[in-house]
Motif scaffolding. Structure first.
Motif, mmCIF file in Angstrom:
data_model
loop_
_atom_site.group_PDB
_atom_site.id
_atom_site.type_symbol
_atom_site.label_atom_id
_atom_site.label_comp_id
_atom_site.label_asym_id
_atom_site.label_seq_id
_atom_site.Cartn_x
_atom_site.Cartn_y
_atom_site.Cartn_z
ATOM 1 N N ALA A 124 8.812 -105.121 -30.740
ATOM 2 C CA ALA A 124 9.682 -106.241 -31.117
ATOM 3 C C ALA A 124 9.601 -107.351 -30.078
ATOM 4 C CB ALA A 124 11.120 -105.754 -31.263
ATOM 5 N N LEU B 57 9.369 -99.195 -30.133
ATOM 6 C CA LEU B 57 9.854 -100.207 -31.085
ATOM 7 C C LEU B 57 10.297 -101.460 -30.327
ATOM 8 C CD1 LEU B 57 11.957 -98.068 -33.609
ATOM 9 C CD2 LEU B 57 9.656 -98.994 -33.920
ATOM 10 N N LEU B 58 10.939 -101.228 -29.185
ATOM 11 C CA LEU B 58 11.409 -102.346 -28.369
ATOM 12 C C LEU B 58 10.221 -103.169 -27.857
ATOM 13 C CD1 LEU B 58 14.353 -103.005 -27.483
ATOM 14 C CD2 LEU B 58 13.711 -102.130 -25.231
ATOM 15 N N MET C 179 7.802 -105.258 -34.344
ATOM 16 C CA MET C 179 8.502 -103.981 -34.354
ATOM 17 C C MET C 179 7.843 -103.002 -35.330
ATOM 18 S SD MET C 179 12.559 -103.327 -34.653
ATOM 19 C CE MET C 179 12.618 -103.068 -36.406
#
Lengths: 321, 322
Positions: A99, A95-96, A215
């Motif tokens: 994003a 997810l990081l 993300m």
């Protein structure tokens, strides 16, 4: 409430017609099994379409979603298989990464006022290159640790991935229509200079929208990897076009300022019904392409008429559809 | 303007014609090899595909072990189907005056004209992996040797292994590769040979463009539509991985058999535990090496032209991985 239902009715009728057509043409299309397998296939496209809806609403475009999905998926694969990380940690990192890619897209677009088309085209290449680099260009088989997310549970047989995707749709729609941030996004798409003159800084909202799209691509990567039990660096090629098609079928304007997350979801459903239906009746490759193309165009043209009718009926400009 | 053209044209003509002076030029290539090492250009399809990256690694390893004999340049294209880029690569390599080109063509027909120009320029051309179309070669009046496995035979081996586990009349479905690719066509034919002989009923045959996710969707649709389906034959292992996931999602693990082709690393654990019954190994790591050896042999012998060479393809099952 009635107005909201009305705005979904055209698309809903269209999907029902599609389902009716395939049910007539195929022996087993109209069955719970087909429906469930179809619903469990769409979580990745769904969440990416949610992000894409916001990007189109601010009059941008994000071509990098498919590649970012592949990169985030590769990260999940390598983190679990090679580094022995837990699923939660690997997903957090994915997810990081997603994003971060989105933030870079947004920041460059805003900072140098470059069309997002070209910035995200660059990211499409960069993230794909990254995915090949991370995996050494080979498919990583992950297996059980990741498959749980896509494994059907409960009486309905729906996967956790599908449930999460639906929650993302609901949440996205609420953000768009019930929060100030969502209002700003719509206003930026309708006319950015007006927003600036109102004393609002559109930059943070725009960067935020791209970061969210990135993300959600990372979240899509989890769904993708869990369905296939593997991390595939070639995943998601052409996914950006599918997502854009779904969102536009849902009536979100490519010019910005108008859109709906729930309607994008119906767009995703229409694309999924087409794909599954055509495969189930065993259509040939050229037929599949021709029909898919025609349906996209017809759905969008039909939507233009729906908007015109709505505008006539209410005799006022609608920002939100 | 006319004066300029008159002065430039003969020069240009000379430049164009020079490489076409057949025998003397071939002599030049061998002569060159005497003075310095020949340079072999390996032109692949997408190096992002594990199959081709393994092939390229095999070639690089071979070169490092035989670095006194030849130099190697490896190039790949971005997408499997990016023909334009591959043709441009061929032209660049000819311009670079390499001694030999070993190529895995992105298309079995469309790269023939570029390869014909390369051969005319005195470059030894060897075709690996995806065999060039015999008709087109004949029409172009060029002979390019193919060094590689018989995909149809490999698919037949895999198909036979599957048929041995089925009953006559069982329903089966094929997931094809890119339908315009020769190896995809050959694998499909090989599957059909085995299925036909075993009396199986092919209920569906669709392309998933070599892709895992696409194969997953198509396999899921095939399983929903054909409730009595007993097996899925996939033209490569990536698609077999997608099919295995679809079988599992449908709750039919063990009831629907899956076979693949290529023996990639991710498939091996599945073969061991039975989720995939069989695959074919055409020794991907060695495929480019076979082509390079053939090219070097031809360079030292100073001959070009006909003479295909078949390389081995083996059946892989749980037994052979033990």
């Amino acid at each position: 409430m009635i107005k909201v239902l009305k705005s979904y009715s055209g698309l809903a009728v269209f999907s029902v017609l599609l389902v009716a057509f395939f049910s007539f043409k195929s022996e087993h299309f109209f069955s719970a099994g087909t429906l469930i397998s179809l619903l469990n296939q769409i979580p990745a496209l769904t969440v990416i379409a949610v992000g894409m809806t916001f990007v189109l609403i601010i009059a941008g475009i994000d071509l990098s979603v498919g590649s970012v999905l592949a990169l985030a998926g590769s990260v999940i694969g390598v983190a679990i298989v090679d580094w022995g990380w837990s699923l939660a940690a690997a997903v957090g990192l994915a997810l990081l990464v997603g994003a971060l890619c989105g933030t870079v897209n947004g920041a460059i677009t805003v900072k140098w006022a470059i069309p997002s088309f070209i910035v995200t085209l660059g990211m499409l290449e960069i993230a794909r290159g990254g995915a090949y680099l991370v995996t050494g260009s080979s498919t990583k088989y992950i297996g059980n640790s990741v498959e749980g997310v896509a494994t059907p549970i409960g009486v309905l047989g729906l996967s956790p991935a599908f449930v999460i995707a639906v929650l993302v749709v609901v949440f996205g729609q609420l953000v768009l229509s019930k929060t100030i941030w969502g209002r700003y996004a719509l206003a930026i798409g309708a006319g950015e200079s007006v927003v600036v003159y109102s004393g609002i800084n559109p930059r943070t909202v725009k960067i935020g929208v791209f970061a969210m799209s990135g993300m959600l691509s990372g979240l899509g990567a989890l769904f993708y990897a869990s369905r296939l039990g593997s991390a595939d660096p070639n995943a998601g090629i052409g996914l950006e076009l599918q997502a854009i098609a779904a969102v536009v079928i849902g009536g979100t304007s490519l010019m910005g300022g108008r859109g709906s997350v729930v309607r994008s979801f119906i767009g995703v459903l229409i694309i999924a019904i087409l794909e599954t239906g055509l495969a189930q009746i065993g259509a040939s490759e050229p037929t599949k392409r021709l029909i898919t193309g025609f349906v996209i165009v017809i759905a969008v043209v039909a939507d233009v008429y729906r908007v015109r009718l709505a505008a006539k009926g209410e005799k006022k400009l609608e920002i939100r559809s | 303007m006319a004066g300029f053209m008159q002065r430039v044209m003969p020069l240009a003509m000379l430049l164009i014609l020079m490489p076409a002076c057949g025998p003397s030029n071939e002599g030049a290539v061998t002569g060159q090899a005497d003075s310095k090492k020949p340079e072999v250009a390996l032109i692949m399809k997408s190096l992002a595909n594990e199959f081709f990256s393994t092939m390229a690694q095999g070639a690089k390893k071979h070169q490092s072990e035989h670095s006194d004999q030849y130099d190697l340049i490896v190039n790949g294209i971005k997408n499997e189907t990016d023909l334009g880029q591959q043709v441009a690569l061929i032209e660049q390599m000819v311009a670079k005056k390499v001694s030999a080109i070993v190529i895995a063509p992105a298309d079995s027909k469309a790269v023939v004209p570029a390869l014909k120009r390369a051969e005319k320029a005195g470059v030894v051309v060897i075709n690996i992996d995806n065999q060039l179309d015999a008709e087109v070669l004949k029409k172009a009046g060029v002979t390019i040797p193919f060094v590689g496995p018989d995909n149809r035979k490999g698919a037949r081996l895999v198909g036979d292994a599957l048929v041995a586990r089925l009953e006559k009349g069982d329903q089966v479905a094929i997931i094809e590769g890119v339908q315009t690719a020769f190896n995809a066509q050959q694998r499909k034919l090989g599957f059909e040979d085995a299925l036909g002989k075993g009396g199986m009923k092919i209920v569906s045959s669709q392309s998933a463009q070599w892709e895992m996710e696409k194969a997953n969707r198509i396999a899921a649709a095939m399983i929903s539509e054909n409730t009595a389906l007993k097996a899925l034959l996939c033209a490569n292992d990536s698609m077999a991985l997608g099919a295995v996931a679809a079988v599992k999602a449908a709750g039919k693990s063990g009831k629907i058999l899956v076979v693949g082709f290529d023996n990639i690393s991710a498939i091996q654990s599945m073969i061991k535990d039975g989720r995939v019954l069989a695959t074919a190994d055409q020794h991907g790591g060695q495929l480019a090496v076979y082509g390079i050896e053939e090219a070097l042999g031809r360079l030292s012998a100073g001959k070009n032209g006909a003479g295909n060479r078949e390389t081995p393809v083996d059946l892989i099952t749980a037994d052979s991985l033990k």
